[in-house]
Every structure is written in structure tokens, then in C-alpha cells.
Design a protein around this motif. Structure first.
Motif, short mmCIF file in Angstrom:
data_model
loop_
_atom_site.label_atom_id
_atom_site.label_comp_id
_atom_site.label_asym_id
_atom_site.label_seq_id
_atom_site.Cartn_x
_atom_site.Cartn_y
_atom_site.Cartn_z
N ASP A 192 0.86 -1.18 0.00
CA ASP A 192 0.00 0.00 0.00
C ASP A 192 0.89 1.22 0.00
O ASP A 192 1.52 1.55 1.00
CB ASP A 192 -0.89 -0.03 1.24
CG ASP A 192 -1.87 1.12 1.29
OD1 ASP A 192 -1.94 1.89 0.31
OD2 ASP A 192 -2.56 1.25 2.30
N ASP A 193 0.94 1.92 -1.14
CA ASP A 193 1.80 3.11 -1.26
C ASP A 193 1.00 4.39 -1.38
O ASP A 193 1.50 5.41 -1.88
CB ASP A 193 2.77 2.95 -2.43
CG ASP A 193 2.07 2.79 -3.76
OD1 ASP A 193 0.82 2.72 -3.77
OD2 ASP A 193 2.76 2.73 -4.78
N ARG A 194 -0.23 4.40 -0.88
CA ARG A 194 -1.08 5.59 -0.98
C ARG A 194 -0.57 6.75 -0.13
O ARG A 194 -0.80 7.89 -0.45
CB ARG A 194 -2.51 5.27 -0.56
CG ARG A 194 -3.21 4.35 -1.56
CD ARG A 194 -4.59 4.03 -1.09
NE ARG A 194 -4.48 3.03 -0.03
CZ ARG A 194 -5.48 2.50 0.61
NH1 ARG A 194 -6.70 2.87 0.33
NH2 ARG A 194 -5.28 1.59 1.54
N ASN A 195 0.15 6.46 0.96
CA ASN A 195 0.64 7.52 1.85
C ASN A 195 2.11 7.79 1.67
O ASN A 195 2.73 8.44 2.48
CB ASN A 195 0.37 7.15 3.32
CG ASN A 195 -1.11 7.07 3.61
OD1 ASN A 195 -1.88 7.83 3.06
ND2 ASN A 195 -1.51 6.14 4.44
N GLY A 196 2.71 7.28 0.62
CA GLY A 196 4.15 7.41 0.46
C GLY A 196 4.49 8.12 -0.75
O GLY A 196 5.38 8.63 -1.19
#
Length: 40
Positions: free
Chosen positions: A36-40
Motif C-alpha cells: 500500500d503506497d497511498r501515503n508514500g
């Protein structure tokens, strides 16, 4: 659990730097999820 989710064979268990999730289980077989790279 392995039979229910068809995870494959447990290959190794690695420590993480996360204070909540302290261990990461690595299985042989096909990848069934992605990072999950939505916050990165």
C-alpha cells in the motif's frame, strides 16, 4: 490458516521495524497482495 487461504509454504519469518507488527511472514508461491503506497 494455510489451507483456508492457500498461502503456500512458509519460507521464513523476518523481524520488522514496526512496533505493532513485529514479524513478517514470507511464503513461497504466487503473490496475492501488493504494498500500500497511498501515503508514500
Amino acid at each position: 490458516m494455510e489451507r483456508k487461504y492457500q498461502l503456500g509454504n512458509l519460507k521464513r519469518i523476518e523481524p520488522t521495524k514496526d512496533p505493532i507488527l513485529k514479524w513478517d511472514c514470507v511464503f513461497e508461491g504466487l503473490q496475492t497482495s501488493v504494498e500500500d503506497d497511498r501515503n508514500g
